[in-house]
Design a protein around this motif. Structure first.
Motif, PDB file in Angstrom:
ATOM      1  N   ASP A 135       0.840  -1.192   0.000  1.00  0.00           N
ATOM      2  CA  ASP A 135       0.000   0.000   0.000  1.00  0.00           C
ATOM      3  C   ASP A 135       0.872   1.237   0.000  1.00  0.00           C
ATOM      4  OD1 ASP A 135      -2.509  -1.122  -0.060  1.00  0.00           O
ATOM      5  OD2 ASP A 135      -2.620  -1.356   2.107  1.00  0.00           O
ATOM      6  N   ALA A 136       0.244   2.388  -0.198  1.00  0.00           N
ATOM      7  CA  ALA A 136       0.978   3.651  -0.270  1.00  0.00           C
ATOM      8  C   ALA A 136       1.789   3.922   0.998  1.00  0.00           C
ATOM      9  CB  ALA A 136       0.007   4.801  -0.524  1.00  0.00           C
ATOM     10  N   ASP A 137       1.301   3.460   2.153  1.00  0.00           N
ATOM     11  CA  ASP A 137       2.039   3.690   3.398  1.00  0.00           C
ATOM     12  C   ASP A 137       3.222   2.740   3.564  1.00  0.00           C
ATOM     13  OD1 ASP A 137       0.842   1.271   4.028  1.00  0.00           O
ATOM     14  OD2 ASP A 137      -0.363   2.066   5.673  1.00  0.00           O
ATOM     15  N   GLY A 138       3.288   1.692   2.718  1.00  0.00           N
ATOM     16  CA  GLY A 138       4.402   0.753   2.777  1.00  0.00           C
ATOM     17  C   GLY A 138       4.353  -0.195   3.962  1.00  0.00           C
ATOM     18  N   GLN A 139       3.256  -0.196   4.683  1.00  0.00           N
ATOM     19  CA  GLN A 139       3.157  -1.011   5.891  1.00  0.00           C
ATOM     20  C   GLN A 139       2.387  -2.320   5.686  1.00  0.00           C
ATOM     21  OE1 GLN A 139       4.772  -0.174   8.769  1.00  0.00           O
ATOM     22  NE2 GLN A 139       5.618   1.450   7.480  1.00  0.00           N
ATOM     23  N   SER A 140       1.629  -2.415   4.607  1.00  0.00           N
ATOM     24  CA  SER A 140       0.844  -3.627   4.390  1.00  0.00           C
ATOM     25  C   SER A 140       0.809  -3.956   2.906  1.00  0.00           C
ATOM     26  CB  SER A 140      -0.573  -3.453   4.947  1.00  0.00           C
ATOM     27  OG  SER A 140      -1.214  -2.385   4.298  1.00  0.00           O
ATOM     28  N   TRP A 141       0.431  -5.192   2.598  1.00  0.00           N
ATOM     29  CA  TRP A 141       0.346  -5.615   1.214  1.00  0.00           C
ATOM     30  C   TRP A 141      -0.898  -5.046   0.576  1.00  0.00           C
ATOM     31  CZ3 TRP A 141       4.657  -7.221  -0.555  1.00  0.00           C
ATOM     32  CH2 TRP A 141       5.536  -7.905   0.267  1.00  0.00           C
ATOM     33  N   LYS A 142      -0.754  -4.649  -0.665  1.00  0.00           N
ATOM     34  CA  LYS A 142      -1.872  -4.103  -1.419  1.00  0.00           C
ATOM     35  C   LYS A 142      -2.820  -5.234  -1.821  1.00  0.00           C
ATOM     36  CE  LYS A 142      -2.760  -1.218  -5.430  1.00  0.00           C
ATOM     37  NZ  LYS A 142      -2.131  -0.512  -6.554  1.00  0.00           N
ATOM     38  N   ARG A 143      -4.115  -4.998  -1.708  1.00  0.00           N
ATOM     39  CA  ARG A 143      -5.096  -6.006  -2.064  1.00  0.00           C
ATOM     40  C   ARG A 143      -5.290  -6.015  -3.578  1.00  0.00           C
ATOM     41  NH1 ARG A 143     -10.597  -5.303   0.628  1.00  0.00           N
ATOM     42  NH2 ARG A 143      -9.376  -5.808   2.444  1.00  0.00           N
ATOM     43  N   GLY A 144      -5.311  -7.197  -4.156  1.00  0.00           N
ATOM     44  CA  GLY A 144      -5.550  -7.351  -5.587  1.00  0.00           C
ATOM     45  C   GLY A 144      -6.867  -8.069  -5.827  1.00  0.00           C
ATOM     46  N   GLN A 145      -7.222  -8.220  -7.082  1.00  0.00           N
ATOM     47  CA  GLN A 145      -8.411  -8.999  -7.419  1.00  0.00           C
ATOM     48  C   GLN A 145      -7.962 -10.442  -7.645  1.00  0.00           C
ATOM     49  OE1 GLN A 145      -7.899  -6.274  -9.837  1.00  0.00           O
ATOM     50  NE2 GLN A 145      -9.104  -4.794  -8.718  1.00  0.00           N
ATOM     51  N   PRO A 146      -8.542 -11.401  -6.932  1.00  0.00           N
ATOM     52  CA  PRO A 146      -8.061 -12.787  -7.005  1.00  0.00           C
ATOM     53  C   PRO A 146      -7.965 -13.359  -8.420  1.00  0.00           C
ATOM     54  CG  PRO A 146      -9.591 -12.533  -5.194  1.00  0.00           C
ATOM     55  CD  PRO A 146      -9.620 -11.250  -5.957  1.00  0.00           C
ATOM     56  N   ALA A 147      -8.970 -13.167  -9.257  1.00  0.00           N
ATOM     57  CA  ALA A 147      -8.916 -13.741 -10.606  1.00  0.00           C
ATOM     58  C   ALA A 147      -7.827 -13.073 -11.437  1.00  0.00           C
ATOM     59  CB  ALA A 147     -10.272 -13.627 -11.300  1.00  0.00           C
ATOM     60  N   ALA A 148      -7.663 -11.759 -11.285  1.00  0.00           N
ATOM     61  CA  ALA A 148      -6.623 -11.054 -12.033  1.00  0.00           C
ATOM     62  C   ALA A 148      -5.237 -11.522 -11.599  1.00  0.00           C
ATOM     63  CB  ALA A 148      -6.761  -9.541 -11.843  1.00  0.00           C
ATOM     64  N   GLU A 149      -5.042 -11.737 -10.318  1.00  0.00           N
ATOM     65  CA  GLU A 149      -3.752 -12.219  -9.829  1.00  0.00           C
ATOM     66  C   GLU A 149      -3.492 -13.643 -10.316  1.00  0.00           C
ATOM     67  OE1 GLU A 149      -1.796  -9.980  -8.520  1.00  0.00           O
ATOM     68  OE2 GLU A 149      -3.468  -8.578  -8.552  1.00  0.00           O
ATOM     69  N   LEU A 150      -4.540 -14.459 -10.385  1.00  0.00           N
ATOM     70  CA  LEU A 150      -4.419 -15.807 -10.929  1.00  0.00           C
ATOM     71  C   LEU A 150      -3.972 -15.762 -12.387  1.00  0.00           C
ATOM     72  CD1 LEU A 150      -5.034 -18.933 -10.804  1.00  0.00           C
ATOM     73  CD2 LEU A 150      -7.283 -18.312 -11.643  1.00  0.00           C
ATOM     74  N   VAL A 151      -4.603 -14.903 -13.176  1.00  0.00           N
ATOM     75  CA  VAL A 151      -4.243 -14.781 -14.590  1.00  0.00           C
ATOM     76  C   VAL A 151      -2.804 -14.297 -14.724  1.00  0.00           C
ATOM     77  CG1 VAL A 151      -4.734 -13.525 -16.730  1.00  0.00           C
ATOM     78  CG2 VAL A 151      -6.608 -14.486 -15.392  1.00  0.00           C
ATOM     79  N   LEU A 152      -2.393 -13.326 -13.919  1.00  0.00           N
ATOM     80  CA  LEU A 152      -1.005 -12.846 -13.967  1.00  0.00           C
ATOM     81  C   LEU A 152      -0.014 -13.961 -13.672  1.00  0.00           C
ATOM     82  CD1 LEU A 152      -1.191  -9.336 -12.287  1.00  0.00           C
ATOM     83  CD2 LEU A 152      -0.449  -9.843 -14.603  1.00  0.00           C
ATOM     84  N   ARG A 153      -0.325 -14.775 -12.676  1.00  0.00           N
ATOM     85  CA  ARG A 153       0.589 -15.885 -12.338  1.00  0.00           C
ATOM     86  C   ARG A 153       0.678 -16.896 -13.481  1.00  0.00           C
ATOM     87  NH1 ARG A 153      -1.139 -14.119  -7.429  1.00  0.00           N
ATOM     88  NH2 ARG A 153       0.477 -13.922  -5.855  1.00  0.00           N
ATOM     89  N   VAL A 154      -0.443 -17.188 -14.103  1.00  0.00           N
ATOM     90  CA  VAL A 154      -0.432 -18.120 -15.240  1.00  0.00           C
ATOM     91  C   VAL A 154       0.399 -17.532 -16.378  1.00  0.00           C
ATOM     92  CG1 VAL A 154      -1.851 -19.205 -17.031  1.00  0.00           C
ATOM     93  CG2 VAL A 154      -2.610 -19.251 -14.657  1.00  0.00           C
TER      94      VAL A 154
END
Length: 129
Positions: A22-41
């Motif tokens: 995230d912009a604060d650098g303290q936590s992971w940014k949330r993504g869209q599960p299907a989009a992240e799946l497609v990116l990994r493939v």
């Protein structure tokens, strides 16, 4: 207002595959599960996943600058995402691709069935040796 979600997935950089914060650098940014799946493939060459050698996209033809590389890439991406259409995670997949010298520019558009939303991912790859 935030977009409704059905699962939590960390967002990743499409170019490197590393998690985004995230912009604060303290936590992971949330993504869209299907989009992240497609990116990994899309980032995984077929045969590189030891648990599932069929996972990923056939990239063997990217070593040489074939004249029909864009058409072959479209077919390879659709084939790689076919299991997720069968599992009703994705639907209505559209792939556009064009080769521009030593790069393959492509876009993958799909419907995230669970979120009932269309997503589009645009990336590029180096081609030829």
């Amino acid at each position: 207002m935030t977009e409704p979600y059905y699962a939590i997935a960390d967002a990743m950089d499409p170019g490197t595959g590393q998690g985004l914060q995230d912009a604060d650098g303290q936590s992971w940014k949330r993504g869209q599960p299907a989009a992240e799946l497609v990116l990994r493939v899309l980032r995984t060459p077929r045969g590189q996943c030891q648990l599932d050698p069929a996972y990923g996209v056939d990239m063997t033809f990217l070593d040489k600058a074939y004249p029909n590389v864009a058409a072959r890439w479209r077919a390879a991406v659709i084939e790689a995402l076919r299991p997720y259409v069968a599992k009703t995670i994705l639907s209505d997949i559209e792939v556009t691709a064009e080769s521009d010298g030593g790069r393959l520019l492509y876009s993958v558009s799909f419907v995230d069935v669970r979120a009932r939303a269309r997503r589009t991912i645009s990336l590029s790859l180096a081609i030829g040796s």
